[in-house]
Design a protein around this motif. Structure first.
Motif, PDB file in Angstrom:
ATOM      1  N   VAL A  58      -3.521  -1.098   6.045  1.00  0.00           N
ATOM      2  CA  VAL A  58      -3.840  -2.516   5.910  1.00  0.00           C
ATOM      3  C   VAL A  58      -5.350  -2.739   5.969  1.00  0.00           C
ATOM      4  CG1 VAL A  58      -3.578  -4.788   6.996  1.00  0.00           C
ATOM      5  CG2 VAL A  58      -1.607  -3.255   6.802  1.00  0.00           C
ATOM      6  N   ALA A  59      -6.007  -2.046   6.896  1.00  0.00           N
ATOM      7  CA  ALA A  59      -7.452  -2.203   7.033  1.00  0.00           C
ATOM      8  C   ALA A  59      -8.187  -1.726   5.781  1.00  0.00           C
ATOM      9  CB  ALA A  59      -7.948  -1.437   8.257  1.00  0.00           C
ATOM     10  N   LEU A  60      -7.686  -0.661   5.164  1.00  0.00           N
ATOM     11  CA  LEU A  60      -8.333  -0.167   3.950  1.00  0.00           C
ATOM     12  C   LEU A  60      -8.169  -1.164   2.807  1.00  0.00           C
ATOM     13  CD1 LEU A  60      -9.869   1.947   2.382  1.00  0.00           C
ATOM     14  CD2 LEU A  60      -7.727   3.202   2.039  1.00  0.00           C
ATOM     15  N   ILE A  61      -6.981  -1.739   2.665  1.00  0.00           N
ATOM     16  CA  ILE A  61      -6.778  -2.752   1.630  1.00  0.00           C
ATOM     17  C   ILE A  61      -7.777  -3.896   1.816  1.00  0.00           C
ATOM     18  CG2 ILE A  61      -5.163  -4.504   0.775  1.00  0.00           C
ATOM     19  CD1 ILE A  61      -2.899  -2.488   1.543  1.00  0.00           C
ATOM     20  N   GLU A  62      -7.929  -4.347   3.057  1.00  0.00           N
ATOM     21  CA  GLU A  62      -8.864  -5.434   3.347  1.00  0.00           C
ATOM     22  C   GLU A  62     -10.308  -5.009   3.113  1.00  0.00           C
ATOM     23  OE1 GLU A  62      -7.902  -6.523   7.336  1.00  0.00           O
ATOM     24  OE2 GLU A  62      -6.081  -7.626   6.759  1.00  0.00           O
ATOM     25  N   ALA A  63     -10.645  -3.769   3.506  1.00  0.00           N
ATOM     26  CA  ALA A  63     -12.013  -3.277   3.329  1.00  0.00           C
ATOM     27  C   ALA A  63     -12.400  -3.169   1.858  1.00  0.00           C
ATOM     28  CB  ALA A  63     -12.166  -1.921   4.008  1.00  0.00           C
ATOM     29  N   LEU A  64     -11.407  -2.964   1.006  1.00  0.00           N
ATOM     30  CA  LEU A  64     -11.650  -2.884  -0.433  1.00  0.00           C
ATOM     31  C   LEU A  64     -11.722  -4.265  -1.074  1.00  0.00           C
ATOM     32  CD1 LEU A  64      -9.302   0.129  -1.231  1.00  0.00           C
ATOM     33  CD2 LEU A  64     -11.807   0.121  -1.354  1.00  0.00           C
ATOM     34  N   GLY A  65     -11.632  -5.308  -0.249  1.00  0.00           N
ATOM     35  CA  GLY A  65     -11.762  -6.666  -0.753  1.00  0.00           C
ATOM     36  C   GLY A  65     -10.509  -7.228  -1.376  1.00  0.00           C
ATOM     37  N   GLU A  66      -9.357  -6.616  -1.073  1.00  0.00           N
ATOM     38  CA  GLU A  66      -8.095  -7.072  -1.653  1.00  0.00           C
ATOM     39  C   GLU A  66      -7.232  -7.735  -0.579  1.00  0.00           C
ATOM     40  OE1 GLU A  66      -7.516  -6.923  -4.778  1.00  0.00           O
ATOM     41  OE2 GLU A  66      -9.080  -5.537  -5.433  1.00  0.00           O
ATOM     42  N   SER A  67      -6.396  -8.656  -1.014  1.00  0.00           N
ATOM     43  CA  SER A  67      -5.467  -9.298  -0.078  1.00  0.00           C
ATOM     44  C   SER A  67      -4.084  -8.664  -0.140  1.00  0.00           C
ATOM     45  CB  SER A  67      -5.354 -10.795  -0.387  1.00  0.00           C
ATOM     46  OG  SER A  67      -4.928 -11.006  -1.730  1.00  0.00           O
ATOM     47  N   THR A  68      -3.760  -8.006  -1.281  1.00  0.00           N
ATOM     48  CA  THR A  68      -2.468  -7.338  -1.421  1.00  0.00           C
ATOM     49  C   THR A  68      -2.656  -6.052  -2.217  1.00  0.00           C
ATOM     50  OG1 THR A  68      -1.942  -8.515  -3.476  1.00  0.00           O
ATOM     51  CG2 THR A  68      -1.167  -9.512  -1.405  1.00  0.00           C
ATOM     52  N   ALA A  69      -1.637  -5.182  -2.153  1.00  0.00           N
ATOM     53  CA  ALA A  69      -1.683  -3.931  -2.909  1.00  0.00           C
ATOM     54  C   ALA A  69      -0.272  -3.431  -3.143  1.00  0.00           C
ATOM     55  CB  ALA A  69      -2.484  -2.864  -2.152  1.00  0.00           C
ATOM     56  N   THR A  70      -0.125  -2.611  -4.169  1.00  0.00           N
ATOM     57  CA  THR A  70       1.077  -1.803  -4.319  1.00  0.00           C
ATOM     58  C   THR A  70       0.832  -0.524  -3.525  1.00  0.00           C
ATOM     59  OG1 THR A  70       1.524  -2.677  -6.524  1.00  0.00           O
ATOM     60  CG2 THR A  70       2.575  -0.590  -5.942  1.00  0.00           C
ATOM     61  N   VAL A  71       1.698  -0.218  -2.577  1.00  0.00           N
ATOM     62  CA  VAL A  71       1.499   0.924  -1.687  1.00  0.00           C
ATOM     63  C   VAL A  71       2.490   2.024  -2.067  1.00  0.00           C
ATOM     64  CG1 VAL A  71       1.389   1.706   0.705  1.00  0.00           C
ATOM     65  CG2 VAL A  71       0.754  -0.651   0.135  1.00  0.00           C
ATOM     66  N   VAL A  72       1.948   3.222  -2.321  1.00  0.00           N
ATOM     67  CA  VAL A  72       2.742   4.360  -2.770  1.00  0.00           C
ATOM     68  C   VAL A  72       2.531   5.501  -1.783  1.00  0.00           C
ATOM     69  CG1 VAL A  72       3.226   5.943  -4.677  1.00  0.00           C
ATOM     70  CG2 VAL A  72       2.314   3.641  -5.156  1.00  0.00           C
ATOM     71  N   GLY A  73       3.603   6.110  -1.334  1.00  0.00           N
ATOM     72  CA  GLY A  73       3.467   7.216  -0.387  1.00  0.00           C
ATOM     73  C   GLY A  73       4.328   8.396  -0.764  1.00  0.00           C
ATOM     74  N   HIS A  74       3.812   9.583  -0.483  1.00  0.00           N
ATOM     75  CA  HIS A  74       4.572  10.822  -0.695  1.00  0.00           C
ATOM     76  C   HIS A  74       4.678  11.573   0.624  1.00  0.00           C
ATOM     77  CE1 HIS A  74       4.606  15.274  -1.450  1.00  0.00           C
ATOM     78  NE2 HIS A  74       5.707  14.896  -2.069  1.00  0.00           N
ATOM     79  N   ASP A  75       5.857  12.197   0.866  1.00  0.00           N
ATOM     80  CA  ASP A  75       6.057  12.982   2.087  1.00  0.00           C
ATOM     81  C   ASP A  75       5.740  12.075   3.284  1.00  0.00           C
ATOM     82  OD1 ASP A  75       6.427  15.950   3.177  1.00  0.00           O
ATOM     83  OD2 ASP A  75       4.605  15.186   4.127  1.00  0.00           O
ATOM     84  N   TRP A  76       4.852  12.477   4.197  1.00  0.00           N
ATOM     85  CA  TRP A  76       4.538  11.632   5.352  1.00  0.00           C
ATOM     86  C   TRP A  76       3.947  10.297   4.922  1.00  0.00           C
ATOM     87  CZ3 TRP A  76       5.096   9.843   9.950  1.00  0.00           C
ATOM     88  CH2 TRP A  76       5.539  10.644  11.013  1.00  0.00           C
ATOM     89  N   GLY A  77       3.295  10.281   3.757  1.00  0.00           N
ATOM     90  CA  GLY A  77       2.777   9.013   3.264  1.00  0.00           C
ATOM     91  C   GLY A  77       3.866   8.013   2.961  1.00  0.00           C
ATOM     92  N   ALA A  78       5.084   8.503   2.675  1.00  0.00           N
ATOM     93  CA  ALA A  78       6.194   7.597   2.377  1.00  0.00           C
ATOM     94  C   ALA A  78       6.589   6.756   3.592  1.00  0.00           C
ATOM     95  CB  ALA A  78       7.383   8.385   1.838  1.00  0.00           C
TER      96      ALA A  78
END
Length: 293
Positions: A58-78
């Motif tokens: 969440v902090a990275l999405i905000e740091a990139l100046g975005e309010s929302t994102a499509t979040v994709v995860g693989h393995d532990w990222g899922a």
């Protein structure tokens, strides 16, 4: 689009998707996650809970100046992607998971169930021993990556249970491959080895050392559903998926995910699905992200 890697990987596992998503007009970002090479992760085991990992996303999405994102995860990222959608649906336009499904919270602590089903040498239990898995992996990075990348892929001749042999280490689950599959090159193995050279695996392994703590921390969401649009992709030769009956797995996921728009198992693919079958994964992610933008 935020792309979250798994274990024992890095941003490099998304090398094919970064280009394809950018060419499709999306801003794709693939960070090394907490404790992985170059992140300077914290020392305390308890600083690697699912709440910390969701907070990072969440902090990275905000740091990139975005309010929302499509979040994709693989393995532990899922699990990180799934829980970001669960805990912060306000910032998730859509959630896509590769290789690891979302499931109902178990009635008993997670490791207790895994020990009962797979025994004490199941890899997630083996990873609980401080310093043991680190030493085995770090002793020969090339060997560890070579065996695990090929062994968990769809090109492995047998789907092996992820049980560490007595007296061995994680890489000893699989034999040394005679040759590399077409999707994996010596340059790819070298890229992982260089990234991990001189870096302890303690940070990545601390994710596993919080499995039961995560079970306790997420008790309040036991009956909550994931509400953003969702997509599940995996290989049908993935050992993780082999734990489940596919029909029952999809039904179970639909019971806890309000808007599961796709559930697809790629024939012949293994655990490293976005590296093994990049064109199919790229197309699916582009379609999904376009439909949820």
């Amino acid at each position: 689009m935020l792309l979250l890697h798994g274990f024992p990987e890095s941003w490099y596992s998304w090398r094919h998707q970064l280009v394809a998503l950018a060419e499709a007009g999306f801003h794709a970002v693939a960070p090394n996650q907490r404790g992985y090479p170059g992140t300077g992760g914290p020392a305390a085991v308890e600083d690697y809970t699912i709440l910390h990992l969701v907070g990072d996303a969440v902090a990275l999405i905000e740091a990139l100046g975005e309010s929302t994102a499509t979040v994709v995860g693989h393995d532990w990222g899922a699990p990180v992607a799934w829980h970001t959608a669960l805990l912060r649906p306000d910032v998730v336009r859509g959630v896509a998971a590769l290789s690891v499904p979302y499931s109902k919270r178990s009635p008993t602590p997670t490791l207790t169930g895994l020990r009962s089903r797979f025994g004490d040498n199941f890899y997630q239990l083996y990873f609980q021993q401080p310093g043991v898995a680190e030493a085995g992996f770090e002793a020969d990075l090339d060997r560890a990556f070579r065996r695990s990348l090929v062994g968990l892929s769809g090109d492995s001749p047998h789907i092996r249970p992820l049980v560490v042999p007595e007296g061995g280490g994680f890489a000893d689950i699989w034999p040394a491959p005679e040759k590399l599959p077409s999707w994996l090159t010596e340059q790819d193995i070298g890229a992982y080895v260089r990234e991990y050279a001189g870096t302890s695996l303690t940070g990545p392994l601390n994710w596993y050392r919080n499995i039961d703590r995560n079970w306790a921390l997420t008790a309040a969401w036991e009956t909550a559903k994931i509400t953003p649009p969702a997509l599940m992709l995996a290989g049908d030769r993935d050992p993780v998926i082999s734990w489940f009956d596919p029909v029952r797995l999809e039904a179970s996921m639909r019971s806890v995910i309000s808007d599961l728009r796709g559930f697809r198992l790629l024939p012949g693919a293994g655990h490293w699905v976005q590296q093994e079958r990049p064109e199919e994964i790229n197309a699916a992610l582009v379609d999904f992200a376009g439909a949820t933008s």
